[in-house]
Design an enzyme around this catalytic site. Structure first.
Site, PDB file in Angstrom:
ATOM      1  N   SER A 149       0.876  -1.021   0.347  1.00  0.00           N
ATOM      2  CA  SER A 149      -0.058   0.391  -0.131  1.00  0.00           C
ATOM      3  C   SER A 149       0.968   1.184   0.568  1.00  0.00           C
ATOM      4  O   SER A 149       2.234   1.187   0.249  1.00  0.00           O
ATOM      5  CB  SER A 149      -0.954  -0.065   1.661  1.00  0.00           C
ATOM      6  OG  SER A 149      -1.418   0.930   0.810  1.00  0.00           O
ATOM      7  N   TYR A 162      -0.940  -0.731   9.986  1.00  0.00           N
ATOM      8  CA  TYR A 162      -1.096  -0.891   8.418  1.00  0.00           C
ATOM      9  C   TYR A 162       0.158  -0.422   7.618  1.00  0.00           C
ATOM     10  O   TYR A 162       0.872  -1.786   6.759  1.00  0.00           O
ATOM     11  CB  TYR A 162      -2.373  -0.505   8.353  1.00  0.00           C
ATOM     12  CG  TYR A 162      -2.778  -0.542   6.225  1.00  0.00           C
ATOM     13  CD1 TYR A 162      -3.168  -1.781   6.690  1.00  0.00           C
ATOM     14  CD2 TYR A 162      -2.522   0.053   5.664  1.00  0.00           C
ATOM     15  CE1 TYR A 162      -3.262  -1.899   5.191  1.00  0.00           C
ATOM     16  CE2 TYR A 162      -2.975  -0.096   4.736  1.00  0.00           C
ATOM     17  CZ  TYR A 162      -3.357  -1.241   4.068  1.00  0.00           C
ATOM     18  OH  TYR A 162      -4.037  -1.096   2.894  1.00  0.00           O
ATOM     19  N   LYS A 166       2.208  -3.107   5.499  1.00  0.00           N
ATOM     20  CA  LYS A 166       2.540  -2.638   3.780  1.00  0.00           C
ATOM     21  C   LYS A 166       4.118  -2.790   3.720  1.00  0.00           C
ATOM     22  O   LYS A 166       4.374  -3.415   2.450  1.00  0.00           O
ATOM     23  CB  LYS A 166       2.126  -1.680   3.489  1.00  0.00           C
ATOM     24  CG  LYS A 166       0.168  -2.449   2.996  1.00  0.00           C
ATOM     25  CD  LYS A 166       0.314  -3.954   3.003  1.00  0.00           C
ATOM     26  CE  LYS A 166      -1.742  -4.112   2.846  1.00  0.00           C
ATOM     27  NZ  LYS A 166      -1.441  -5.602   2.328  1.00  0.00           N
TER      28      LYS A 166
END
Length: 301
Positions: A149, A162, A166
């Site tokens: 991401s 997150y 990622k």
């Protein structure tokens, strides 16, 4: 492009994973549609989403089987790969797509919120990839696609868990590529821009966040699938250790960290010399404190 290949797609009960599974099957792959059937925060479980995608694939004339194991546990992840072997006799590709979000500003984030997201995204990709690795090695072929991401590659508010997972995935993918290239095994990453259940949970508390989400709603998960299919196909045999982004009809090759600028002092450095010389010399090349939305600020094509 995928005739004769068997592919596992995790988190394939909806969103990006669903469209990747459908596209893989449309190109001739036999697909293990893995999805635990939880909410975007990882709560609850249902066999329904995975089976529904299998039904769609079969209705279109494709071949697929549902699997509802969790990627976040090693034993369960091994059963995902074993499902492919038991059902179709081999495994040729893995798309590590399963994920959850538990967004929280860094200084308010809890240990469970950190652990849950890292466990699914980073540990989950490790467990599933490791389960497939020996089979790839023995047959002398195989390919991985990991969903990263721009929240990790560039940055974002409220996503320390997150973002860390990622960005870790990109290094993980590079390590697989380096370690397994001699066995004709490839590993690449895709940073997808697409509207999905998970993206739908992004906070929209400010006008800027609302505008970002409105832009992303124009980008459908189906736009991500063609690149994932290509990267698992033999047509991509020369493509390894790369990071791509897909944004509507755009495909980007993303940079990976390399030296930008250097300073040298023959007699070595003191803290004061660094303050007086090194930092002023390097400051012009500092990376801005951008968010993903700052770098990709234009409307999608």
């Amino acid at each position: 492009m995928m005739d004769g290949k068997v592919v596992v797609v995790t988190g394939a009960g909806g969103g990006i994973g669903r469209d990747i599974a459908l596209a893989m099957a449309a190109e001739g792959a036999k697909v293990v549609v893995n999805d635990l059937g939880t909410s975007t925060t990882g709560e609850g479980a249902s066999a329904g989403p995975a089976q529904q995608v299998v039904n769609e694939i079969q209705a279109a004339g494709g071949t697929a089987v549902a699997n509802t194991e969790s990627v976040a546990e090693a034993v369960a992840a091994n059963r995902i790969i074993q499902c492919a072997l038991d059902t179709y006799g081999r495994i040729d590709g893995v798309v590590n797509n399963a994920g959850i979000l538990r967004d929280r500003i860094f200084h308010k984030m809890s240990d469970p919120e950190w652990d849950a997201v890292v466990k699914v995204h980073l540990y989950g990709s490790w467990y599933v990839s490791r389960a497939a690795a020996n089979h790839f090695k023995e047959q002398g072929s195989g390919a991985f696609v990991h969903m990263t991401s721009t929240s990790g590659l560039i940055g974002n508010f409220g996503q320390a868990n997150y973002s860390a997972a990622k960005l870790g995935l990109t290094a993980f993918s590079k390590s697989i590529a380096l370690d397994m290239a001699k066995f004709n095994v490839r590993s690449n990453c895709i940073a997808p821009f697409a509207w999905s259940r998970m993206i739908g949970s992004i906070p929209t508390n400010t006008p800027e966040e609302q505008a970002r989400v409105a832009r992303m709603q124009q980008m459908t998960p189906a736009k991500i699938a063609p690149l994932a299919v290509y990267l698992l196909s033999d047509a991509a045999k020369e493509v390894n250790a790369q990071v791509f982004a897909v944004r509507n009809n755009e495909i980007f090759l993303m940079s990976q960290p390399r030296p930008i600028r250097s300073v040298h002092r023959g007699e070595g450095w003191t803290p004061q010399h660094i303050a007086d010389h090194a930092m002023p010399a390097l400051k012009g090349s500092f990376i801005a404190m951008d968010r993903s939305a700052d770098v990709f600020g234009w409307d999608p094509i």
